[in-house]
Motif scaffolding. Structure first.
Motif, PDB file in Angstrom:
ATOM      1  N   ASP A 206      21.858 -28.108  13.295  1.00 22.95           N
ATOM      2  CA  ASP A 206      22.914 -27.483  14.087  1.00 22.95           C
ATOM      3  C   ASP A 206      22.431 -26.986  15.444  1.00 22.95           C
ATOM      4  O   ASP A 206      23.159 -27.065  16.442  1.00 22.95           O
ATOM      5  N   ASP A 207      21.194 -26.471  15.506  1.00 15.43           N
ATOM      6  CA  ASP A 207      20.716 -25.923  16.788  1.00 15.43           C
ATOM      7  C   ASP A 207      20.562 -27.019  17.839  1.00 15.43           C
ATOM      8  O   ASP A 207      20.826 -26.804  19.026  1.00 15.43           O
ATOM      9  N   ILE A 209      22.357 -29.868  17.844  1.00 10.55           N
ATOM     10  CA  ILE A 209      23.729 -30.255  18.178  1.00 10.55           C
ATOM     11  C   ILE A 209      24.334 -29.274  19.174  1.00 10.55           C
ATOM     12  O   ILE A 209      24.975 -29.677  20.158  1.00 10.55           O
ATOM     13  N   ASP A 210      24.117 -27.973  18.949  1.00 11.73           N
ATOM     14  CA  ASP A 210      24.648 -26.949  19.863  1.00 11.73           C
ATOM     15  C   ASP A 210      24.046 -27.102  21.258  1.00 11.73           C
ATOM     16  O   ASP A 210      24.753 -26.965  22.272  1.00 11.73           O
ATOM     17  N   ARG A 211      22.761 -27.401  21.315  1.00  9.53           N
ATOM     18  CA  ARG A 211      22.120 -27.566  22.624  1.00  9.53           C
ATOM     19  C   ARG A 211      22.658 -28.798  23.339  1.00  9.53           C
ATOM     20  O   ARG A 211      22.865 -28.786  24.556  1.00  9.53           O
ATOM     21  N   ARG A 213      25.659 -29.967  23.014  1.00 12.78           N
ATOM     22  CA  ARG A 213      27.004 -29.611  23.495  1.00 12.78           C
ATOM     23  C   ARG A 213      26.910 -28.849  24.817  1.00 12.78           C
ATOM     24  O   ARG A 213      27.722 -29.065  25.726  1.00 12.78           O
ATOM     25  N   VAL A 214      25.944 -27.942  24.915  1.00 11.39           N
ATOM     26  CA  VAL A 214      25.765 -27.188  26.153  1.00 11.39           C
ATOM     27  C   VAL A 214      25.445 -28.137  27.308  1.00 11.39           C
ATOM     28  O   VAL A 214      26.018 -28.036  28.403  1.00 11.39           O
ATOM     29  N   THR A 216      26.141 -31.316  27.484  1.00 10.60           N
ATOM     30  CA  THR A 216      27.337 -32.128  27.748  1.00 10.60           C
ATOM     31  C   THR A 216      28.335 -31.371  28.618  1.00 10.60           C
ATOM     32  O   THR A 216      28.889 -31.919  29.582  1.00 10.60           O
ATOM     33  N   ASN A 217      28.543 -30.100  28.293  1.00  3.85           N
ATOM     34  CA  ASN A 217      29.484 -29.279  29.079  1.00  3.85           C
ATOM     35  C   ASN A 217      29.022 -29.127  30.524  1.00  3.85           C
ATOM     36  O   ASN A 217      29.817 -29.178  31.464  1.00  3.85           O
TER      37      ASN A 217
END
Length: 225
Positions: A206-207, A209-211, A213-214, A216-217
């Motif tokens: 998950d960590d 994946i979260d990174r 996403r950041v 990508t944003n």
């Protein structure tokens, strides 16, 4: 690097009337102060070197000219040749994507899939036959023989030079309803791997994946601007 190899370096340094500090020695070989003190004691007590310490300068030096015992030097020459041979075999195995049958000096034997290495080609990283990430120092290897067994690839590690501070992470992908776990130590390699394999989907951890996403944003914001 083995103790004997470290001592050879220290002896060559001190034989030129140069001096060496504890900090320099530990940082160069990535060892603890306690290990360094054991090296210095071995050089002084076991090999009879006139090794002294200057409290004023905080450095070690030879108080008189000194030569290492010939038996020690001969043994070290043989070890250096053996380690160079192991390093060469592993480097070629990485280049050709070949598995290697290793026999360690402790007696254990296993199949190793080398993927990357440190700058001095003394430490190799790859996959052990049981599937976990394995770190091999060339001075611990008795023999290394290229095998015809199928090579297990690590696309984000292959042929990379691993920096001292590298931290490896695992990431699991889904492709064609199958799960595959790979390792990486540079986040940029992960991004490039995903960009070049559009059919895959990252599912863990998950960590990571979260990174992603950041990142990508941020990219979306930059591109939209």
């Amino acid at each position: 690097m083995s103790r004997e190899m470290r001592i050879i370096w220290l002896h060559n340094r001190l034989s030129t009337n140069d001096k060496a500090s504890m900090k320099e020695y530990t940082q160069k070989f990535e060892i603890s102060s306690r290990q360094a003190l054991r090296d210095f004691r071995y050089l002084r007590i076991n090999l009879g070197a006139p090794l002294k310490y200057s409290r004023k300068r905080g450095k070690y030096f030879y108080s008189e000219s000194y030569r290492l015992p010939s038996l020690f030097e001969d043994s070290m020459k043989s070890q250096m040749i053996a380690e160079d041979r192991v390093s060469f075999t592993l480097l070629k195995a990485v280049e050709r994507k070949k598995a290697v049958r290793l026999v360690l000096r402790g007696g254990s034997e296993f199949l190793f899939h080398p993927a990357c290495f440190d700058q001095r080609h003394e430490v190799f990283y790859g996959i052990h036959e049981d599937g976990h990430l394995c770190i091999i120092r060339t001075d611990t290897v008795e023999t290394a023989r290229v095998s015809s067994i199928h090579y297990v690839e690590e696309p984000m590690l292959w042929n990379r030079v691993v920096p001292r501070e590298a931290e490896f992470k695992e990431v699991t992908f889904e492709l064609d309803s199958k799960l595959q776990t790979y390792r990486f130590f540079r986040f940029g390699d992960l991004i490039m791997f995903i960009a070049s394999n559009e059919a895959i989907r990252i599912v863990a951890p998950d960590d990571v994946i979260d990174r992603l996403r950041v990142v990508t944003n941020i990219l979306e914001k930059v591109l939209s601007d």
